[in-house]
Structures are given as structure tokens and as C-alpha cells.
Design a protein around this motif. Structure first.
Motif, short mmCIF file in Angstrom:
data_model
loop_
_atom_site.label_atom_id
_atom_site.label_comp_id
_atom_site.label_asym_id
_atom_site.label_seq_id
_atom_site.Cartn_x
_atom_site.Cartn_y
_atom_site.Cartn_z
N ALA A 23 3.75 3.21 1.11
CA ALA A 23 2.31 3.32 0.89
C ALA A 23 1.68 4.04 2.08
N VAL A 24 0.49 4.58 1.85
CA VAL A 24 -0.28 5.21 2.92
C VAL A 24 -1.67 4.57 2.94
N HIS A 25 -2.13 4.21 4.12
CA HIS A 25 -3.49 3.69 4.28
C HIS A 25 -4.33 4.81 4.89
N VAL A 26 -5.42 5.16 4.24
CA VAL A 26 -6.36 6.08 4.85
C VAL A 26 -7.45 5.23 5.51
N LEU A 27 -7.50 5.26 6.83
CA LEU A 27 -8.45 4.44 7.58
C LEU A 27 -9.79 5.16 7.63
N SER A 28 -10.82 4.49 7.18
CA SER A 28 -12.15 5.09 7.20
C SER A 28 -12.67 5.10 8.63
N GLY A 29 -13.01 6.29 9.11
CA GLY A 29 -13.52 6.41 10.47
C GLY A 29 -14.88 5.76 10.63
N ARG A 30 -15.60 5.56 9.54
CA ARG A 30 -16.93 4.96 9.62
C ARG A 30 -16.88 3.44 9.53
N SER A 31 -16.25 2.93 8.47
CA SER A 31 -16.34 1.49 8.20
C SER A 31 -15.23 0.69 8.86
N GLY A 32 -14.13 1.35 9.23
CA GLY A 32 -12.98 0.60 9.73
C GLY A 32 -12.16 0.01 8.60
N GLY A 33 -12.64 0.17 7.38
CA GLY A 33 -11.88 -0.27 6.22
C GLY A 33 -10.88 0.80 5.84
N GLY A 34 -10.31 0.67 4.68
CA GLY A 34 -9.31 1.67 4.31
C GLY A 34 -9.07 1.76 2.82
N THR A 35 -8.45 2.86 2.45
CA THR A 35 -8.05 3.11 1.08
C THR A 35 -6.53 3.15 1.05
N VAL A 36 -5.93 2.41 0.12
CA VAL A 36 -4.47 2.44 0.01
C VAL A 36 -4.08 3.47 -1.05
N VAL A 37 -3.13 4.31 -0.69
CA VAL A 37 -2.65 5.33 -1.60
C VAL A 37 -1.16 5.08 -1.85
N THR A 38 -0.79 5.01 -3.10
CA THR A 38 0.64 4.91 -3.45
C THR A 38 0.93 5.92 -4.55
N ALA A 39 2.20 6.13 -4.82
CA ALA A 39 2.57 6.97 -5.95
C ALA A 39 2.24 6.21 -7.24
N ALA A 40 1.89 6.93 -8.28
CA ALA A 40 1.52 6.28 -9.54
C ALA A 40 2.70 5.53 -10.13
N GLU A 41 3.88 6.08 -9.98
CA GLU A 41 5.08 5.43 -10.50
C GLU A 41 6.09 5.30 -9.38
N PRO A 42 5.82 4.40 -8.43
CA PRO A 42 6.72 4.31 -7.29
C PRO A 42 8.10 3.79 -7.70
N ALA A 43 9.12 4.31 -7.05
CA ALA A 43 10.48 3.83 -7.28
C ALA A 43 11.01 3.25 -5.98
N ALA A 44 11.91 2.30 -6.11
CA ALA A 44 12.45 1.62 -4.93
C ALA A 44 13.04 2.62 -3.95
N GLY A 45 12.68 2.48 -2.71
CA GLY A 45 13.30 3.28 -1.66
C GLY A 45 12.85 4.72 -1.57
N ASP A 46 11.70 5.08 -2.13
CA ASP A 46 11.23 6.47 -2.09
C ASP A 46 10.88 6.95 -0.69
N GLY A 47 10.38 6.03 0.12
CA GLY A 47 9.93 6.43 1.46
C GLY A 47 8.60 7.18 1.43
N PHE A 48 7.74 6.83 0.48
CA PHE A 48 6.41 7.45 0.38
C PHE A 48 5.61 7.07 1.63
N GLY A 49 5.24 8.06 2.43
CA GLY A 49 4.53 7.79 3.68
C GLY A 49 5.39 8.03 4.91
N TRP A 50 6.60 8.53 4.70
CA TRP A 50 7.49 8.89 5.82
C TRP A 50 6.81 9.94 6.69
N SER A 51 6.10 10.87 6.05
CA SER A 51 5.29 11.87 6.75
C SER A 51 3.93 11.92 6.07
N VAL A 52 2.87 12.08 6.86
CA VAL A 52 1.51 12.15 6.31
C VAL A 52 0.70 13.20 7.07
#
Ligand SMILES: [Ca+2]
Ligand SMILES: [Ca+2]
Ligand SMILES: [Ca+2]
Ligand SMILES: [Ca+2]
Length: 465
Positions: A69-98
Motif C-alpha cells: 500500500a501507499v499512504h499519501v500524507l497530506s501536507g496540510r491536515s497531517g492526515g492521509g489517503t491510502v492507495v492500493t491496487a484495485a485487485e491486489p495480489a499476494a506479494g506484489d510489492g506495491f509501494g516498493w518505489s513511489v
């Protein structure tokens, strides 16, 4: 995270997972009222303040174990948005590079995410990259794969984007039948699915493809020579062996590393104009230096800079403590080696100085150097250097033993984001204020940052961008 040190020391990280077929989309939920004001910043959620992206490539998501998963940290609120693949598969490594970058012209930053362990067309760990549009864009995410996906190529190991260009590393791809020699793919930001491959076998590229070079381990784009108006591609190949000349035969200085520069790479669609450096030509090369392990690009006035990490290089008097070599260029002068940074007598063998590097621009260019194995119990640290006055440095250390603070570094507006993926629990990161010097720890579930809904964070901070 499975042995972090093994990432530094091993040529390839085995990760096996059986995965179902992977549909071609990803999703992000971001506010729809976009008020992005800069065509250059990293404002992803569209609230007018620069954001940062933090990867957690082995996070368990609600859909699949260790899919990332990837968290986009909001520079204003300190909150965040989580981004994942729509159809994640085990061991994809989504977020290895961003990387937050501008892929379209709506002034909101967009997100590039590497998933180098994604299986593609039945080829295990061939790798994929996702482009996810920010600012609540209705535009569908784009999934990129190599034109000829290859098992274990790890397409998406590294990603970068600047101006109209995107570059993607596949360092474990075979090249002309040579295992793990590596390749880099280029695309226009407006034509992401049309990928062009370059490697050491491409006409005009200096160097030869040898087993385990890992061409594409790191990639950067910037103005480094040739036509000043055309972007140049910098490529790290930290497992290149330097034996001085010709094709290597497994002798010479194993894994001393190298970088390659491909000038005006969008313009030169056929034969390349290129240059290559081994550390030997600048200071001194030794087996195992890993020169080219990390790359960063920055500009100040008319001068552009490329920083190159050699995390097992000899930093001054201390063997294997790590170093960063700075290169500079201008509109009239091609890239040339400039200063060498290290911790001099403060360094310790195995600190990993230069494991990660990033520039922050605005109000005096600064270079951040990650030293993730520094300090007692491998707490880690970041060295902040004012490029125009290198005597002005600051060392910021992590908060707990073993957290690997400095594993990843990136700048976002007037903040630096530093990953500490082995912080107790689910990993962590910190935001360093450029002007006030404040250090603000961040982690899923702490402060405003939401936990991963229905899943579990694992190595939050393994990548930042
Ligand atoms: Ca924002
Ligand atoms: Ca955009
Ligand atoms: Ca080579
Ligand atoms: Ca150029």
C-alpha cells in the motif's frame, strides 16, 4: 521486513508468492475539490499544500496478504489517503518505489508506484507500475508493464518522472541473454503505455551487459548535458564490476558500481549519446562499493546537481562507511564530478552513508543523505548538507534502535520525509521542517494518519517520494 540488510548486500531479493491474475487498474480516493496551485509541487489531494508519498510494499491489505500500500500524507491536515491496487495480489510489492510527479497538465501531482513483484501474464515477479492521477481526477489509473514481461525482471524497482518523461528500472531483467544485466524503460507522461527500452546493449550506450550489473537499480532525469532543453537520463548500476576496460570476466572489482548518463534521451530514439563513470575515475573504487545504489537530482539557479550514493564505499578514512559523490552541470557545461561527501572520522563501517539521497530546493539547495545503519543498534540518521556551503551540515538521528531511519528520503515542499521502515510496530517515518528544523514522527494510526483499513502495515517508510 525480511532481512533489510540483505537488500543492501544481496544482488537479488527472492520473494515467492503464488498470485492470481491481476486486472489493470488501481484506485485512489482523494477529495474532488481540487485547488492545486503549482505545476511543479507535490500537491496530490488538491488542497494547495505539497504532500508526500510513503510506501509500505509488504503491507497486508484487506484483499491480499503482503500486497502493499501507499499512504499519501497530506501536507496540510497531517492526515492521509491510502492507495492500493484495485485487485491486489499476494506479494506484489506495491509501494516498493513511489514518486509524486506531474503526469498530466491539471496542476495536481500524480502518483507513480512500482510493484516489482507483481506477476504479469503468468510470469512471476515480472513487475508492474501504476500511474494514479491526483486531485480527485476522474481519470482512470494506468497500469504499465514491460512490452515483453519477463519473470523476475522486477520492472518498477525504481521509478522517476520529470517534465514530459517517465523512467522505470527493471534491474533484474536479462539483457541479450545475460542474467540480471538490467534495463530501463522510458515513456512520455502523456503516452505512458508506449515504452521504449534502453540497456547496455543499446547502440551508443557506454558499457557492456554482464551478469548481475543491475542497470536500472536507480534512475533519475534531469539536465546534465547535451542539448540544455532536452532531459538526460541517469542510471545507477551498483553491481557493475570495475576492471578498467572491456567486457568483464568476473575479475576486477566486483560490485564496485557505476553510473551511466544518456544525453537528450527523448530526442535520441535510436543511437544514444552517453557517458559512464566508475568511482575509480573520481576517487578510488573498491570491490563492493555499490556506487550508483541511489540517485537524486536537484537544481539551483543555472546549476544542476546529481548526487550518487555508494553506501559501502570508503568514506574518507573509514573503510566501507559509505560516501556520496556530487556531480554538477549547467546549461553550458556537461556533467562533471564535484564534491565528495562522507562522515570522515565519524563514519563507521556498514553505516550505509548514501543508501538513499534526495535534494530539497528553495532557499538554498540542500542534500539529504540517508545513513540507515548508523548509530547504536542501527538506529539510523540523515545528514543534511547545504550544497552551496557544505560546511553547514546537520545530523538528524532516528528515535529507536533498529528502526533504520534514513532508509528512504524525499522532499515535499518545505519538508523532508524520511522513512524508518523497521520502527517498532508497523514502520514509521518523520517529516523534517526545512525552516523550523522540527522533526515530526508519522506512522499509521498515530495522530491524524489513518490505519490501513482492514489490513496491517508492515514496513511503512520502505520508500518515500
Ligand atoms: Ca495537498
Ligand atoms: Ca496531475
Ligand atoms: Ca556492464
Ligand atoms: Ca540534455
Amino acid at each position: 521486513m525480511r532481512s533489510l540488510l540483505s537488500l543492501l548486500l544481496a544482488a537479488a531479493l527472492p520473494l515467492t508468492a503464488s498470485a492470481p491474475p491481476f486486472p489493470a487498474s488501481a484506485h485512489a480516493s482523494a477529495p474532488s475539490s481540487a485547488a492545486c496551485t503549482s505545476a511543479e509541487g507535490s500537491d496530490f489531494d488538491g488542497d494547495g499544500v505539497d504532500d508526500s508519498a510513503v510506501g509500505d510494499p509488504f503491507a497486508d491489505t484487506v484483499r491480499a496478504e503482503s500486497s502493499g500500500a501507499v499512504h499519501v500524507l497530506s501536507g496540510r491536515s497531517g492526515g492521509g489517503t491510502v492507495v492500493t491496487a484495485a485487485e491486489p495480489a499476494a506479494g506484489d510489492g506495491f509501494g516498493w518505489s513511489v514518486q509524486l510527479a506531474h503526469l498530466d497538465d491539471d496542476r495536481c501531482a500524480d502518483l507513480l508506484v512500482g510493484a516489482p513483484y507483481a506477476d504479469v501474464q503468468g510470469r512471476e515477479d515480472a513487475g508492474a507500475v501504476y500511474a494514479i492521477y491526483g486531485g480527485g481526477s476522474q481519470r482512470e489509473p494506468v497500469r504499465l508493464i514491460a512490452p515483453e514481461p519477463e519473470a523476475d525482471a522486477h520492472f518498477g524497482w525504481s521509478v522517476t518522472a520529470r517534465g514530459p518523461l517517465v523512467a522505470i528500472g527493471a534491474p533484474h531483467e536479462n539483457d541479450g541473454g545475460v542474467a540480471d544485466a538490467g534495463a530501463v524503460y522510458l515513456a512520455g507522461a502523456d503516452a505512458l503505455t508506449t515504452l521504449r527500452r534502453v540497456s547496455q546493449n543499446t547502440d551508443g550506450v557506454t558499457g557492456n551487459a554482464e551478469v548481475g550489473d543491475m542497470f536500472g537499480w536507480a534512475v533519475e532525469l534531469g539536465k546534465l548535458g547535451g542539448d540544455a532543453g532536452e532531459l538526460d537520463l541517469a542510471i545507477g548500476l551498483p553491481y557493475e564490476n570495475d576492471d578498467g576496460l572491456g567486457v568483464q570476466v568476473g575479475e576486477g572489482k566486483l560490485d564496485s558500481g557505476a553510473i551511466g548518463i544518456l544525453f537528450d534521451v527523448a530526442e535520441n530514439t535510436g543511437k544514444q549519446v552517453s557517458k559512464k563513470w566508475d568511482l575509480r575515475e573520481i576517487t578510488e573504487a573498491e570491490a563492493g562499493d555499490r556506487f550508483g545504489y541511489s540517485l537524486a537530482y536537484g537544481e539551483e539557479g543555472d546549476t544542476s546537481y546529481l548526487a550518487v550514493g555508494a553506501p559501502l564505499g570508503d568514506g574518507g578514512p573509514v573503510k566501507n562507511s559509505g560516501l556520496v559523490q556530487l556531480f554538477q552541470a549547467s546549461s553550458t557545461a556537461e556533467i562533471t564530478p564535484a564534491a565528495t561527501f562522507h562522515r570522515d572520522r565519524e563514519g563507521v563501517a556498514g553505516d550505509g552513508y548514501g543508501y538513499a539521497v534526495a535534494f530539497s530546493e528553495g532557499g538554498g539547495l540542500r542534500l539529504a543523505v540517508g545513513i540507515p545503519f548508523a548509530g547504536s543498534g542501527r538506529t539510523g540518521a540523515v545528514n543534511l548538507i547545504t550544497v552551496g556551503d557544505p560546511d553547514q551540515t546537520r545530523l538528524v538521528t532516528g528515535e529507536s534502535a533498529g528502526e533504520r531511519f534514513g532508509w528512504s528520503v524525499a522532499s515535499a515542499g518545505n519538508k523532508l520525509v524520511v522513512g524508518a521502515p523497521d520502527r517498532e510496530g508497523s514502520g514509521g517515518a518523520a517529516l523534517l521542517g526545512r525552516n523550523d528544523g522540527a522533526v515530526t514522527p508519522v506512522a499509521p494510526g498515530a495522530g491524524q494518519l489513518p490505519v490501513l483499513d482492514g489490513g496491517a502495515s508492515v514496513d511503512f517508510g520502505a520508500a518515500v517520494g
